[in-house]
Write an enzyme that holds these catalytic residues in place. Structure first.
Site, PDB file in Angstrom:
ATOM      1  N   CYS A 195      -0.027   5.418  -0.353  1.00  0.00           N
ATOM      2  CA  CYS A 195      -1.066   6.427  -0.533  1.00  0.00           C
ATOM      3  C   CYS A 195      -0.758   7.340  -1.715  1.00  0.00           C
ATOM      4  CB  CYS A 195      -1.222   7.258   0.731  1.00  0.00           C
ATOM      5  SG  CYS A 195      -1.998   6.355   2.076  1.00  0.00           S
ATOM      6  N   ARG A 215      -0.400  -5.655   8.699  1.00  0.00           N
ATOM      7  CA  ARG A 215       0.871  -4.924   8.549  1.00  0.00           C
ATOM      8  C   ARG A 215       1.302  -4.388   9.906  1.00  0.00           C
ATOM      9  NH1 ARG A 215       3.171  -0.667   3.931  1.00  0.00           N
ATOM     10  NH2 ARG A 215       4.947  -2.063   3.673  1.00  0.00           N
ATOM     11  N   PRO A 255       0.832  -1.203   0.000  1.00  0.00           N
ATOM     12  CA  PRO A 255       0.000   0.000   0.000  1.00  0.00           C
ATOM     13  C   PRO A 255       0.873   1.263   0.000  1.00  0.00           C
ATOM     14  CG  PRO A 255      -0.597  -1.502   1.785  1.00  0.00           C
ATOM     15  CD  PRO A 255       0.706  -1.956   1.252  1.00  0.00           C
ATOM     16  N   GLY A 309       7.849  -1.199  -3.084  1.00  0.00           N
ATOM     17  CA  GLY A 309       7.170   0.076  -3.120  1.00  0.00           C
ATOM     18  C   GLY A 309       7.737   1.037  -4.140  1.00  0.00           C
ATOM     19  N   ARG A 310       8.811   1.682  -3.766  1.00  0.00           N
ATOM     20  CA  ARG A 310       9.394   2.698  -4.648  1.00  0.00           C
ATOM     21  C   ARG A 310       9.779   2.124  -6.012  1.00  0.00           C
ATOM     22  NH1 ARG A 310      10.888   3.888   0.517  1.00  0.00           N
ATOM     23  NH2 ARG A 310      10.665   6.049   1.228  1.00  0.00           N
ATOM     24  N   ALA A 339      -3.671   2.541   1.959  1.00  0.00           N
ATOM     25  CA  ALA A 339      -4.424   2.699   3.196  1.00  0.00           C
ATOM     26  C   ALA A 339      -5.756   3.378   2.929  1.00  0.00           C
ATOM     27  CB  ALA A 339      -3.608   3.521   4.191  1.00  0.00           C
ATOM     28  N   LEU A 359      13.431  -0.925   0.727  1.00  0.00           N
ATOM     29  CA  LEU A 359      14.538  -0.732  -0.206  1.00  0.00           C
ATOM     30  C   LEU A 359      14.977  -2.040  -0.858  1.00  0.00           C
ATOM     31  CD1 LEU A 359      16.740   2.029   1.484  1.00  0.00           C
ATOM     32  CD2 LEU A 359      15.041   2.248  -0.329  1.00  0.00           C
ATOM     33  N   TYR A 393       0.049   4.590  13.015  1.00  0.00           N
ATOM     34  CA  TYR A 393      -1.372   4.897  12.919  1.00  0.00           C
ATOM     35  C   TYR A 393      -2.109   4.226  14.076  1.00  0.00           C
ATOM     36  CZ  TYR A 393       0.145   6.831   8.512  1.00  0.00           C
ATOM     37  OH  TYR A 393       0.802   7.576   7.568  1.00  0.00           O
ATOM     38  N   GLN A 450      -5.832  -2.383   1.949  1.00  0.00           N
ATOM     39  CA  GLN A 450      -5.394  -2.144   3.327  1.00  0.00           C
ATOM     40  C   GLN A 450      -6.419  -1.259   4.019  1.00  0.00           C
ATOM     41  OE1 GLN A 450      -2.155   0.662   4.553  1.00  0.00           O
ATOM     42  NE2 GLN A 450      -1.084  -1.215   5.143  1.00  0.00           N
TER      43      GLN A 450
END
Length: 360
Positions: free
Chosen positions: A25, A234, A23, A329-330, A62, A307, A186, A104
């Protein structure tokens, strides 16, 4: 045979490969109006490109279980039927590309009601679509955030029900994996950590009390989520705070086993996010050892993040048994077709849309 491209089965679902999307955002939903919180054309093209690129499972960002549970007014939500209908377009496309659709479900707690990151991420007031944030305790995240309102017992019960309602809507929207967001500082993570949880009732103090809210959410979601479909959780494996000041890796290993006993099928292992200003030793694969420890000591399936950018690196993590899958992710932001490129490099097979066969 590449381990990264071996199918992976949880309950009745089988992912075509272990290259998954976590996930992330997009902060691109409408902040007001009849489609507040609903996915837009941006979300469709963003997620659709990664599905067409061969990603085995995509967990949509999310998604707030209530308006007040969003990180920002521009986040996705799934608290009404209009949002459900908008999500169906995305999940239908995922399935057409042999990609498992996941979502998520989250509540931002004291980190809610903030601006988009590229606008500075500062807390927003009512004049900018903001609202009063809530938390286990009236302790702000940092000096720039206002103090949240401390949740009452009734408020906690209401949020547990909101998670269950959101899971039911997610199923109706076509999702096949639900992930509960307990990481990155969160709301659920705020309850877990003594750094943010100063309560003196049954939701604070001891490890058992601090984990109570998370397990109530898991039980409520599992009760409405079909037995044949997987449930993920998560977690931030550590707050990166010394001693007993925050949530620790030892507690994570213990908690992972309890989550599995409550019906969680896989732990999505990240770190940090609950304490401002901490120093995190960021580097290639820096969070993988936490996933490996949970898998080895608690015996729970895990996905690793952090990473992971190289094909050989991803293959090694899975083939060495450090994780059951990798969440990129990235790298998937940079390269929507990472899975297809990785399969070519490793001599493996991956789904390719008919329209793209000239690229093989």
């Amino acid at each position: 045979m590449s381990t990264l491209f071996e199918p992976y089965t949880l309950r009745s679902l089988t992912a075509a490969n272990r290259v998954w999307m976590p996930p992330m955002c997009q902060y691109s939903a409408a902040p007001e109006g009849p489609l507040t919180g609903a996915p837009t054309d941006w979300h469709f093209q963003h997620y659709g490109a990664r599905a067409a690129g061969g990603t085995g499972l995509i967990i949509v960002e999310a998604t707030g279980v209530s308006p007040e549970g969003r990180i920002s007014p521009y986040d996705l939500g799934i608290w009404n039927d209009a949002q459900v209908e908008a999500f169906r377009r995305i999940t239908t496309f995922f399935k057409s590309q042999n990609t498992i659709p996941g979502i998520q479900l989250g509540h931002a707690g004291r980190k809610a009601s903030t601006d988009r990151p590229w606008k500075g991420g500062a807390p927003l007031g009512p004049e900018d679509h903001g609202w009063q944030a809530v938390a286990p305790s009236a302790v702000p995240f940092d000096d720039t955030h206002p103090a949240p309102a401390e949740l009452t017992a009734d408020g906690i019960a209401e949020i547990v029900q909101q998670f269950a309602d959101a899971a039911r809507r997610s199923l109706d929207a076509g999702f096949e994996v639900a992930e509960i967001h307990g990481a990155h500082g969160y709301l659920i993570g705020q309850f877990l950590s003594p750094h943010s949880n100063r309560r003196t009732d049954e939701y604070g103090g001891s490890y058992e009390n601090r984990t109570r809210f998370a397990l109530e959410v898991v039980d409520a979601v599992r009760a409405v989520w079909p037995d044949e479909l997987p449930l993920f959780f998560r977690i931030s494996a550590t707050d990166w705070l010394a001693g007993e000041a925050g949530w620790t890796a030892d507690e994570t290993v213990r908690f992972a086993a309890e989550l599995q006993a409550h019906g969680v099928d896989l732990i999505d292992v990240s770190t940090g996010g609950n304490a401002a200003g901490v120093r995190i030793p960021v580097g290639p694969g820096y969070q993988v050892p936490f996933a490996a420890r949970i898998r080895g000591e608690a015996g729970v399936p895990v996905a690793a993040v952090g990473l992971i950018t190289e094909v050989e690196q991803a293959e090694k993590i899975v083939s060495n048994g450090e994780a059951d899958a990798v969440l990129l992710g990235r790298e998937l932001l940079r390269d929507p077709s990472f899975a297809r490129h990785a399969a070519r490099e490793l001599g493996a097979d991956v789904h390719v849309p008919d329209q793209y066969h000239r690229s093989v």
